[in-house]
Design an enzyme around this catalytic site. Sequence first.
Site, PDB file in Angstrom:
ATOM      1  N   GLU A 141       0.832  -1.197   0.000  1.00 24.03           N
ATOM      2  CA  GLU A 141       0.000   0.000   0.000  1.00 24.03           C
ATOM      3  C   GLU A 141       0.871   1.254   0.000  1.00 24.03           C
ATOM      4  O   GLU A 141       1.870   1.325   0.719  1.00 24.03           O
ATOM      5  CB  GLU A 141      -0.926  -0.010   1.233  1.00 24.03           C
ATOM      6  CG  GLU A 141      -1.881   1.181   1.262  1.00 24.03           C
ATOM      7  CD  GLU A 141      -3.018   1.020   2.274  1.00 24.03           C
ATOM      8  OE1 GLU A 141      -3.190  -0.090   2.826  1.00 24.03           O
ATOM      9  OE2 GLU A 141      -3.729   2.012   2.495  1.00 24.03           O
ATOM     10  N   ASP A 175      -3.587   4.268  -2.469  1.00 25.35           N
ATOM     11  CA  ASP A 175      -4.527   4.876  -1.516  1.00 25.35           C
ATOM     12  C   ASP A 175      -4.541   6.385  -1.751  1.00 25.35           C
ATOM     13  O   ASP A 175      -3.522   7.058  -1.560  1.00 25.35           O
ATOM     14  CB  ASP A 175      -4.087   4.537  -0.083  1.00 25.35           C
ATOM     15  CG  ASP A 175      -5.088   4.998   0.973  1.00 25.35           C
ATOM     16  OD1 ASP A 175      -5.489   6.185   0.923  1.00 25.35           O
ATOM     17  OD2 ASP A 175      -5.452   4.196   1.849  1.00 25.35           O
ATOM     18  N   HIS A 210      -7.448   2.340  -2.904  1.00 26.98           N
ATOM     19  CA  HIS A 210      -8.181   2.674  -1.679  1.00 26.98           C
ATOM     20  C   HIS A 210      -8.689   4.089  -1.883  1.00 26.98           C
ATOM     21  O   HIS A 210      -7.898   5.008  -2.108  1.00 26.98           O
ATOM     22  CB  HIS A 210      -7.256   2.608  -0.449  1.00 26.98           C
ATOM     23  CG  HIS A 210      -7.056   1.222   0.071  1.00 26.98           C
ATOM     24  ND1 HIS A 210      -6.168   0.928   1.065  1.00 26.98           N
ATOM     25  CD2 HIS A 210      -7.671   0.054  -0.259  1.00 26.98           C
ATOM     26  CE1 HIS A 210      -6.214  -0.385   1.325  1.00 26.98           C
ATOM     27  NE2 HIS A 210      -7.120  -0.921   0.527  1.00 26.98           N
ATOM     28  N   GLU A 255     -12.538   3.558   2.331  1.00 31.68           N
ATOM     29  CA  GLU A 255     -12.101   3.407   3.727  1.00 31.68           C
ATOM     30  C   GLU A 255     -12.416   4.711   4.440  1.00 31.68           C
ATOM     31  O   GLU A 255     -11.603   5.264   5.172  1.00 31.68           O
ATOM     32  CB  GLU A 255     -10.598   3.156   3.797  1.00 31.68           C
ATOM     33  CG  GLU A 255     -10.136   1.920   3.067  1.00 31.68           C
ATOM     34  CD  GLU A 255      -8.624   1.765   3.104  1.00 31.68           C
ATOM     35  OE1 GLU A 255      -7.914   2.713   2.707  1.00 31.68           O
ATOM     36  OE2 GLU A 255      -8.166   0.704   3.552  1.00 31.68           O
TER      37      GLU A 255
HETATM   38 ZN    ZN Z   1      -4.913   5.368   5.987  1.00 26.14          ZN
HETATM   39 FE    FE Z   2      -5.714   2.364   2.735  1.00 33.24          FE
HETATM   40 FE    FE Z   3      -4.313   0.249   4.767  1.00 33.22          FE
END
Ligand code: ZN
Ligand code: FE
Ligand code: FE
Length: 275
Positions: A141, A175, A210, A255
């Site tokens: 990530e 992300d 993400h 998220e």
């Molecule tokens: Zn985070």
């Molecule tokens: Fe994330």
């Molecule tokens: Fe994460």
Amino acid sequence: MYIGNHLSSSKGFEHMGKEALKLGANTFAFFTRNPRGGAAKKISAQDVEKLKAIMTENNFGRLVAHAPYTMNVCAEKESVRDFSRSMLADDLQRMEYLPRNYYNFHPGSHVGQGVEKAVEMIADALNNAITPECQTTVLLETMAGKGSEVGRSFEELKAILDRVELSEKVGVCFDTCHVWDAGYDIVHDLDGVLKCFDEVIGLDKLYAVHFNDSMNDCGSHKDRHQKIGEGKIGADALLAVAYHPLLAGRPFILETPNDDEGYAREIAMVRNFGQ
Ligand code: ZN
Ligand code: FE
Ligand code: FE
């Protein structure tokens, strides 16, 4: 498009599939074990088969499992490092129940040891855990760069990827909150950021997103997620990410700080934008 959110795995796999459908999702994320602890529940093959049926019937995209936050394969303390390495290896074995999905993890925090040493440790843990039979793609990530987090730049991720022997089994999860917090300006120069990713790592290695707004400014290194459109990135810039042709087909995982109703609303909002 494939979009969903993080679901609780406490009631099993079939339950997550049903929950995803209720929210209008066609992918989801789940923790492979307690995110703050380490214990893993036994997997029921029957339960997994029921989820697979739901996924096939509803054309789900690939799932994005998430390793526990406590996992730090580059920890300075050997006991923590060893425990983390065995969690990683065990999680990948368990993922074989759900072949051809993604397993995402935070590269780790080097806590003063330095990035170079951490990069070696992370790559070593991956080389130890990923077997030739492994059907899962393991994703690193992109991180916000809070404290001594490794993976705050595309170059750091590339350094790890380069050291993995079975390179076709590893990639990156992008992300949006983290890259923004790390200093990549996806609001004013999304094309430039993606170009940079492509030059450093290669967009063919970007397997999942993400999808989060951020409470803080670009380069803040804070990592505080916000609801879509209520943070410093904003809805327009995030929708540009969701509909960027170079990212088409990837699973997008929310998220954001939401309840079920909020997730259903965000999923619908992103979907409807494209219609
Ligand atoms: Zn985070
Ligand atoms: Fe994330
Ligand atoms: Fe994460």
